[in-house]
Design a protein around this motif. Structure first.
Motif, PDB file in Angstrom:
ATOM      1  N   GLY A   1      -8.451   5.096  -2.257  1.00 58.51           N
ATOM      2  CA  GLY A   1      -7.489   4.472  -2.898  1.00 58.51           C
ATOM      3  C   GLY A   1      -6.752   3.400  -2.059  1.00 58.51           C
ATOM      4  O   GLY A   1      -6.813   2.258  -2.099  1.00 58.51           O
ATOM      5  N   THR A   2      -6.116   4.380  -1.053  1.00 57.70           N
ATOM      6  CA  THR A   2      -5.185   3.270   0.088  1.00 57.70           C
ATOM      7  C   THR A   2      -6.161   2.425   0.756  1.00 57.70           C
ATOM      8  O   THR A   2      -5.710   1.393   0.926  1.00 57.70           O
TER       9      THR A   2
ATOM     10  N   ILE B   1      -6.972   9.590  -2.881  1.00 63.02           N
ATOM     11  CA  ILE B   1      -5.774   8.820  -2.477  1.00 63.02           C
ATOM     12  C   ILE B   1      -6.333   8.126  -1.188  1.00 63.02           C
ATOM     13  O   ILE B   1      -5.910   6.854  -1.025  1.00 63.02           O
TER      14      ILE B   1
ATOM     15  N   VAL C   1      -6.993  -0.543  -1.584  1.00 60.42           N
ATOM     16  CA  VAL C   1      -5.701  -1.449  -2.018  1.00 60.42           C
ATOM     17  C   VAL C   1      -5.279  -2.246  -0.562  1.00 60.42           C
ATOM     18  O   VAL C   1      -4.924  -3.446  -0.724  1.00 60.42           O
TER      19      VAL C   1
ATOM     20  N   LEU D   1      -4.431   2.941  -8.764  1.00 58.32           N
ATOM     21  CA  LEU D   1      -4.424   4.373  -7.995  1.00 58.32           C
ATOM     22  C   LEU D   1      -4.015   5.282  -8.802  1.00 58.32           C
ATOM     23  O   LEU D   1      -4.378   6.637  -8.805  1.00 58.32           O
TER      24      LEU D   1
ATOM     25  N   THR E   1       0.716  -1.147   0.009  1.00 58.77           N
ATOM     26  CA  THR E   1       0.024   0.067  -0.040  1.00 58.77           C
ATOM     27  C   THR E   1       0.824   1.197   0.142  1.00 58.77           C
ATOM     28  O   THR E   1       0.692   2.468  -0.690  1.00 58.77           O
TER      29      THR E   1
ATOM     30  N   GLU F   1      -1.532  -2.701  -8.554  1.00 55.19           N
ATOM     31  CA  GLU F   1      -2.378  -1.488  -7.706  1.00 55.19           C
ATOM     32  C   GLU F   1      -1.904  -0.020  -8.210  1.00 55.19           C
ATOM     33  O   GLU F   1      -2.519   0.874  -8.033  1.00 55.19           O
TER      34      GLU F   1
ATOM     35  N   SER G   1       2.889   1.581  -3.600  1.00 61.04           N
ATOM     36  CA  SER G   1       2.135   1.657  -4.551  1.00 61.04           C
ATOM     37  C   SER G   1       1.429   3.303  -4.411  1.00 61.04           C
ATOM     38  O   SER G   1       1.270   3.923  -5.482  1.00 61.04           O
ATOM     39  N   THR G   2       1.208   3.756  -3.268  1.00 60.82           N
ATOM     40  CA  THR G   2       0.596   4.923  -3.233  1.00 60.82           C
ATOM     41  C   THR G   2       1.646   6.028  -3.640  1.00 60.82           C
ATOM     42  O   THR G   2       1.311   6.866  -4.387  1.00 60.82           O
TER      43      THR G   2
END
Lengths: 310, 411, 267
Positions: A236-237, A233, A240, A191, A98, A187, A101-102
């Motif tokens: 999304g996080t 964000i 994910v 994102l 996470t 991911e 990928s963020t």
């Protein structure tokens, strides 16, 4: 409900109309949400609730007739090495995936949004991985990064290694590198799409205005762009993280038999020849759901406090 | 005059009864009371039009082709549709029937037949989910030697007519002859010496994978100088002593395994991928006799060989069972009967699926054909592999050894 | 500095995104490809021949998966859009609770729910059935649709609909001629997500379908457990194609002007 004649509204009259309107709009809303409500309540809430019941010993297959709530399953789960090491591995993999990928998705999205020339091509390429099933992604990572995979053979050709065992262990490894790679592969594009979508909104106008007023890129990023796209964000996080924590296919293909992530362990318990393990599987699933739920709750609380401070 | 009539009548009666006596003793010597002709005709009639869901491990390409093409076609001739349901592990099918029993489904189960043996069979016996009145009655059951302990006992548990023997498995060593010489592969002792001299080229799947379990079991026998001490019911003291010796041996061997024994492939399929890619050079396999099919399709190198050790390898029989709640028991029995027919068994061997038929081929009309089957260059004759075969232990021993391995070696 | 590094980073990113495809394609057509050969010894289409065998598992899997994914996509989009509209444009009692209900399936692993519900599914004859699998797939897909569509309807100007009904159009015509064209981007993205999630779903299908409902993920997974890598490669390629085709038709809505994906940012 259109008024044909203008009438002099009295307060009471207006209040009545509002109440009527509210009631009828509530009724409309009820119809709209009804199908979703029924399906999710029956299947999701029902399934979850039933799982909890089974974790307490109800509906057992072997007739060991224990009346009432039994916490045996939880006791076994907490004392099991497999579960403990599984939870550690799952946390590690989910948190790292996470986080990485963020960060990467944010960087890539910002870069893409600033690239004027090939922007549509870049966006098209980024979208490409989204419909790829996770099983295929895991297969691709496996074939690329295993000790007899393509990168390894490249390393041999370039003289870095002499045999398969010299290549670093990335797939089916104890740390979870392969699993993390596979998650990142899917991911980050997901994102990116979320963030790019947010970047297209009214924020661009604000950004332009600030630019003409002389604000630097860094300043604009911090004060305008990031706060604006923050909800995307955050959302999304959460998606994910919850997915990485609970996924089954990817850790099964790219992980080790021991230790494996909580979903793999739960399924192993569920399909164990020893039927007493079924409630333990349910217990593990319940624990997992609670853990993710709590984490998400605290995450949202903290980030909302942060954004309120600003 | 009367006495003469009586005497000749008696003589005729004797003459007529003797052959039937012989036939009866023959069949009871094999230990079966088969379906009568009319009973079997009824079953055939009922089976016509049924669809049988046969749940079986789906990781073997050759066996899948055999089942879906040959067996399905033969079944179609009798009006039965065969639907193969591939599993990642037989336990899935057992769990399914268990779940159905738990939910109270006693007449319309989804599972009509399972390819099964060992622990999975034992689980079902414990939960009473098998149909147990048909296996010894099938027409082709007359060719099965029910007196043999290899047949009538499934990993130490009596079969009791609840399953029909279908496939033999003689484990063998599959190896790359370019990496290991025939001499090194000829005995377990020399093989272990080779492993230590060539680290990283041998491994086994992690128990409770079937083949991993078999490898550990074989090495358990090796570390304890043989298997005779462990036959029969489970004995905790004997197990503890035996497991201690095995753990020492396996942990000693660990650094010479693939990935230095830090991890093991999850299944035999993963292990064969490693072999195909050249990461390992040898492994034990229940399905060793069908490795030559992988050579033919280009997956394995042409230098692949299969063989056994002079100390022998493990062998067992796997069966077909019908769950208690199957709605297509007639169709399932028809398919089971086809699968255990001499022609089908012979084809199984020709296709490289089994080492040798479960039937006593010399009792059938195909015995001459059977004796003259050719052997693939990278294969071994079934007789060779079956030489000095080591038996299986009861499920209790299996579970204990698997758990012991996980505790003492994997962690 | 960022200006010169940017193409390098983006280039690396794109390379990394595409490389695994190269691996899959190569393995799908190579035979006898042992380490350390850089390229396969020889090439063959055996994997694809098996994959496209009309009586084979993959073709059956494609048909099953397509039927299920289209059903799930359609049902999820229709009822999820209704719920999304309600959330975006109405207030009602227990709205917060309903929103929580809709988002919870994203948090709770699907495995937990399906293990729990399996006994009930068996009891009511839903296990081993296509209908059961479709129902199970609705659990992870509806939340996505609701989020996307609530984002779409949040920017929705109701006055268009009102004008239409003032001018005498029936509710159905208003829906068809006014509402739908405006929300098509959201609907397209919703269908895409629901379809792809259902198409890729493995463990839910395995548990509910019990192995009798043979979708492509199940087929591919069982091939992965075996040793035939060319077959795995060919099956993977086949598996990817329908979702990619769908993406081709909906991609303009993913990051378009109206950007329906903002709805996903409303947790």
């Amino acid at each position: 409900m259109r008024l044909e004649k203008a009438t002099v509204p009295t307060p009471f009259f207006i209040l009545n109309k509002i109440k009527l309107h509210k009631r009828s709009s509530e009724r409309k809303a009820t119809w709209l949400i009804l199908p979703t409500f029924i399906i999710l309540t029956l299947l999701f809430v029902g399934g979850f609730f039933f799982g909890i019941l089974q974790s307490f010993g109800y509906f057992s297959v072997i007739d060991n007739s224990s009346d009432g709530i039994s916490l045996d399953a939880y006791r076994v789960a907490f004392s099991s090495d497999v579960v403990r090491s599984g939870i550690i591995l799952t946390f590690r993999v989910a948190l790292l995936s996470t986080l990485l990928s963020t960060v990467v998705a944010l960087a890539i999205s910002l870069m893409i949004s600033r690239t004027k020339r090939f922007q549509s091509i870049l966006i098209a390429i980024t979208q490409f991985n989204i419909p790829i099933p996770h099983v295929v992604a895991a297969t691709g990572i496996l074939l690329t990064f295993s000790q007899s995979g393509i990168i390894s053979r490249l390393a041999y050709k370039l003289g870095f290694i002499d045999s398969t065992s010299e290549f670093p262990i990335i797939t089916n490894d104890p740390f979870g590198y392969g699993i993390i790679l596979s998650y990142l592969w899917k991911e980050i594009p997901f994102l990116c799409i979320l963030i790019l979508g947010a970047l297209r909104g009214p924020v661009t106008q604000l950004d332009e205005t600030a630019k003409t007023l002389g604000a630097s890129y860094g300043y604009r990023l911090r004060k305008i762009t990031l706060p604006y796209i923050f909800p995307s964000i955050l959302s999304g996080t959460i998606i994910v993280f919850a997915f990485s924590f609970g996924s089954y296919e990817v850790p099964f293909i790219l992980g080790e038999p021991y230790p494996s992530t909580v979903s793999v362990v739960a399924y192993q318990f569920y399909t164990n020849r020893d039927l007493a393990y079924r409630p333990v599987a349910m217990a593990l699933a319940t624990i997992t759901s609670l853990v993710i739920g709590l984490l998400v709750y605290f995450y949202m609380k903290i980030t909302q406090q942060e954004s309120r401070k600003k | 005059m009367k006495s003469k009539l009586i005497r000749s009548a008696l003589a005729v009666a004797l003459l007529v009864s003797i052959p039937s006596l012989i036939i009866n003793t023959a069949s009871s010597a094999i230990g079966t009371t088969l379906y009568t002709n009319s009973e079997w005709k009824k079953i055939l009639k009922e089976a016509n039009g049924q669809t049988v869901n046969w749940y079986m491990w789906g990781g073997g390409a050759k066996i899948n082709t055999y089942v879906n093409e040959y067996l399905a076609a033969e079944a179609k001739k009798l009006g039965v549709t065969l639907n193969q349901v591939k599993l990642n592990g037989t336990a899935e099918a057992v769990n399914k029937v268990l779940g159905e029993k738990q939910a109270g489904n006693t007449t319309s189960g989804a599972v009509d037949m399972i390819w099964i043996n060992g622990e999975n069979f034992a689980t079902g016996v414990q939960a009473k989910i098998w149909s147990c009145d048909w296996a010894t009655k099938l027409p082709n059951a007359k060719f099965v030697d029910w007196t043999s302990s290899a047949v009538n006992s499934d990993f130490g548990l009596p079969v009791n007519g609840c399953e029909a023997p279908w496939a033999t498995a003689s484990a063998g060593l599959v190896y790359d002859s370019k990496a290991i010489s025939k001499a090194s592969a000829s005995s377990l002792e020399s093989f272990i010496a080779w492993v230590k001299a060539h680290p990283g080229q041998f491994t086994y799947p992690a128990p409770p994978d079937f083949n991993g379990s078999m490898t550990v079991r074989r090495l358990f026998y090796y570390a304890n100088g043989g298997y005779s001490n462990f036959l029969g019911t489970f004995d905790q003291a004997k197990f503890d002593a035996g497991m201690a010796k095995t753990a020492t041996f396996l942990n000693d061997l660990k650094p010479y395994l693939w990935r230095k024994g830090a991890t093991y492939p999850a299944t035999i399929g993963d292990l064969e991928k490693l072999y195909a890619n050249g990461e390992v050079a040898a492994y034990f396999n229940y399905g060793a006799l069908s490795s030559w099919t992988n050579v033919d399709s280009g997956l394995f190198p042409k230098s692949t060989r299969t063989g056994t050790f002079k100390e022998g390898m493990i062998g067992n029989i796997s069966y077909l069972t019908i769950p208690f709640n199957s709605p297509n028991k007639a169709g399932a029995q028809v398919i089971a009967n086809i699968a255990t027919s001499p022609a089908a068994q012979l084809k199984m061997q020709k296709d490289g699926i089994i080492g040798s038929p479960v039937l006593q081929m010399n009792l059938t009309t195909l015995s001459a054909t059977y004796r003259s089957l050719p052997v693939h260059p990278s294969g071994t004759s079934p007789a060779t592999l079956a030489k000095n075969a080591n038996p299986e232990l009861t499920s209790a021993w299996l579970r204990a050894i698997d758990a012991g391995w996980i505790k003492a070696v994997q962690k | 500095m960022k200006l010169t590094l940017r193409p390098i980073f983006l280039g690396l990113f794109i390379f990394w995104l595409f490389f695994p495809f190269v691996s899959i394609i190569l393995w799908s057509i190579g035979t006898g490809w042992r380490f350390p050969a850089m390229l396969p010894e020889s090439y063959s289409l055996r994997g694809y021949k098996i994959a496209f065998d009309p009586s084979g598992d993959i073709i059956k899997g494609i048909i099953t998966s397509t039927i299920i994914a289209i059903l799930v996509g359609t049902i999820a989009t229709v009822i999820g859009s209704a719920a999304g509209r309600a959330i975006a444009m109405y207030t009602f009692r227990f709205k917060k609770a309903f929103q929580f209900l809709v988002l919870a399936p994203l948090i709770v692993p699907g495995l937990a729910v399906t293990m729990g519900i399996q006994v009930l599914f068996i009891k009511y004859g839903l296990s081993d059935s296509l209908q059961g699998v479709v129902l199970a797939h609705l659990i992870p897909t509806i939340p996505y649709v609701v989020m996307i569509m609530s984002g779409t309807f949040a920017n929705f100007d109701k006055s268009y609909e009102e004008q239409g009904s003032v001018l005498g159009a029936s509710r159905l015509i208003v829906l068809r001629k006014i509402t739908l064209p405006i929300v098509i981007p959201g609907l397209a993205v919703s269908f895409l997500f629901a379809f792809v999630i259902s198409w890729s779903e493995y463990i839910l299908t395995l548990l509910v379908g019990g192995g009798t409902v043979k979708t492509l993920p199940l087929v591919l997974f069982s091939y992965l457990r075996g040793s035939d890598l060319p077959l795995v490669g060919a099956a993977s390629i086949v598996f990817m194609i329908p979702p990619l085709i769908l993406l081709r038709f909906t991609s303009k809505y993913l990051v378009g002007r109206t950007s329906s994906v903002t709805g996903l940012g409303t947790i």
